[in-house]
Design a protein around this motif. Structure first.
Motif, mmCIF file in Angstrom:
data_model
loop_
_atom_site.group_PDB
_atom_site.id
_atom_site.type_symbol
_atom_site.label_atom_id
_atom_site.label_comp_id
_atom_site.label_asym_id
_atom_site.label_seq_id
_atom_site.Cartn_x
_atom_site.Cartn_y
_atom_site.Cartn_z
ATOM 1 N N VAL A 56 0.841 -1.204 0.000
ATOM 2 C CA VAL A 56 0.000 0.000 0.000
ATOM 3 C C VAL A 56 0.874 1.250 0.000
ATOM 4 N N ALA A 57 1.964 1.231 0.727
ATOM 5 C CA ALA A 57 2.879 2.375 0.745
ATOM 6 C C ALA A 57 3.405 2.676 -0.658
ATOM 7 N N GLU A 58 3.730 1.641 -1.408
ATOM 8 C CA GLU A 58 4.196 1.841 -2.786
ATOM 9 C C GLU A 58 3.082 2.380 -3.670
ATOM 10 N N MET A 59 1.849 1.924 -3.460
ATOM 11 C CA MET A 59 0.710 2.463 -4.210
ATOM 12 C C MET A 59 0.524 3.946 -3.915
ATOM 13 N N MET A 60 0.744 4.333 -2.678
ATOM 14 C CA MET A 60 0.619 5.744 -2.306
ATOM 15 C C MET A 60 1.676 6.592 -2.990
ATOM 16 N N GLN A 61 2.860 6.046 -3.158
ATOM 17 C CA GLN A 61 3.895 6.755 -3.906
ATOM 18 C C GLN A 61 3.448 7.001 -5.346
ATOM 19 N N GLU A 62 2.799 6.007 -5.935
ATOM 20 C CA GLU A 62 2.320 6.150 -7.310
ATOM 21 C C GLU A 62 1.195 7.173 -7.422
#
Length: 493
Positions: A145-151
């Protein structure tokens, strides 16, 4: 870049009342921890939303923290009403994402069913006509989810920029360039303001800056930038005067908006009246995050600004201009790169690409205009282009456009600029996009796109595609790989 938003991201967890709220809280905390481990900052809303009262309390916390982009996190199934109401009342870019289950050893009291809850959330968003960013696969562990937030960040930045953008234009489109003339209705639908002016307004403002005391300072800046490429120093005073004119107009006319881009007339009468071509100044403003599109291309300026926000870097606007000659392809490209001749083309404009995006550059005159305006004489009024080969590397070619029926359309394709000498003039590069020949026919021609495309220097297709979908573009064109037929492509090849 002083012309794009500064993002302040926040996260709020939601919880259905028949599930343990502690599950959403602990999962939210894990997401925030993972996000910060990526070097990112985020405001963590302490109120977890279970009902509409909680929603109002959380919204007040988020607003007090000056959050301008929000992640709504389903730590468990989530409450359909209040989780979508906060998206509606927040008023800015919103992302919805959900928690994956953590372990097979805790699937009784520790099961959250957010996988199911995302379905209901999407349905309720549609019922309320709320647009939201939903990742490709919106369910994940804390680190995922953290990586999705970066995107989500570049998409949210562009959305905030468009919401506070004014496009300032000067002059009607040149004759026979109707392809760049598009209905402006969709600008208002996107929340973008536009101020359309006459060339005479710009000419009057330019003349008022004739003795501006800042001109020598700008000339010095230009000299430092050009270095050995300062081949026509006599034109710099006029170019400096023009640059100051545009920057002053921007500050005096931005009104209620925070960000400004330009779509300006640049020929044919510009040269005879102003006494130069504006390309180099356009390139310098683009370096500052203020794109200036050529030929009053309003949607070109809009596209450039999107690229600036998404990439946080300089962009350019180029003609999808000419084919690569077969002999050049055979000598410099074939067997050295995995592209066919039809995958390649030359992207060109007179000289509007920033010096930082050119392998080499020098001040020149606009050769095409000189043929008509200054034949058989030393260039004078056609001086002002910045010419050189565009730097090799990854690029994204894209455009957001209103078509003739005032419908929002878009395309995006990733490729590269090849490290191959162009042997030509202008700001120019040899571009390679996989399956470009088919893309050219079945997206660009079939959907009646104009010859201008925005170029971001890097692969940003995922973010730009997601942005276009968030904006409501029904079908985003892209360069389909072999085996994927376009709707209009003949299957009997």
């Amino acid at each position: 870049m002083n012309n794009i938003p500064e993002l302040k991201l926040g996260i709020v967890a939601v919880s259905r009342d028949c599930f343990p709220m502690e599950l959403s809280v602990s999962r939210r905390q894990a997401v925030v921890k993972s996000f910060k481990e990526l070097g990112e900052e985020i405001f963590e809303c302490e109120t977890t939303i279970e009902n509409e009262v909680h929603m109002r309390k959380a919204l007040a916390e988020i607003k007090a923290a000056n959050v301008n982009a929000l992640v709504v996190y389903l730590g468990n199934f989530g409450p359909e009403t209040s989780e979508t109401l906060i998206a509606k009342e927040f008023g800015g870019p919103v992302m919805f994402v959900a928690a994956a289950e953590e372990t097979g050893d805790n699937l009784v009291g520790g099961r959250g069913d957010a996988y199911c809850g995302m379905l209901n959330a999407s349905y309720n968003l549609a019922l309320r006509n709320i647009r939201a960013y939903i990742p490709e696969y919106p369910v994940g562990t804390a680190s995922e989810v953290a990586e999705m937030m970066q995107e989500f960040k570049p998409v949210a930045t562009a959305l905030l920029g468009l919401k506070n953008l004014k496009i300032i234009s000067f002059g009607p489109r040149p004759q026979d360039f109707l392809a760049c003339n598009a209905p402006i209705k969709q600008l208002y639908n996107l929340g973008v303001e536009i101020e359309e002016n006459s060339e005479l307004d710009l000419f009057a403002a330019f003349n008022e800056h004739a003795e501006d005391p800042r001109i020598p300072e700008v000339i010095k800046s230009m000299e430092d930038e050009l270095g050995e490429g300062n081949k026509m120093p006599g034109i710099l005073p006029k170019l400096a005067q023009y640059e100051i004119t545009l920057l002053d107009w921007m500050e005096e006319h931005k009104g209620s908006r925070e960000y400004v881009v330009f779509a300006n007339k640049c020929w044919p009468s510009f040269q005879t009246q102003f006494g130069f071509v504006p390309c180099y100044v356009n390139s310098r403003l683009a370096t500052r995050g203020i794109p200036v599109s050529c030929e009053v291309d309003i949607y070109g300026a809009l596209s450039e600004y999107i690229g600036t926000c998404v990439s946080n870097d300089v962009v350019t606007l180029l003609d999808i201009n000419n084919t690569v000659p077969a002999d050049l392809y055979e000598q410099d490209i074939k067997d050295k790169f995995q592209y066919t001749l039809k995958d390649t083309f030359m992207g060109f404009h007179c000289g509007n690409t920033a010096s930082s995006k050119l392998s080499f550059c020098s001040m020149k005159n606009q050769m095409i205009m000189a043929r008509a305006l200054e034949p058989d004489q030393e260039p004078n009024i056609t001086r002002g282009t910045l010419e050189g080969d565009i730097i090799p590397g990854e690029i994204t070619f894209f455009r957001l456009q209103s078509n003739a029926d005032a419908e929002l359309t878009a395309y995006v394709a990733e490729g590269e600029v090849l490290p191959v000498a162009t042997r030509s003039f202008g700001a120019i590069g040899i571009f390679a996009i996989p399956e470009m020949g088919r893309f050219y026919r079945h997206v660009l021609i079939e959907n009646r796109y104009p010859h201008h495309g925005a170029v971001a220097f890097g692969h940003y297709g995922k973010a730009i595609y997601n942005l276009f979908r968030y904006l409501g573009v029904k079908e985003v064109g892209f360069n389909k790989s072999k085996g994927m037929l376009y709707k209009t492509e003949n299957p009997f090849q």
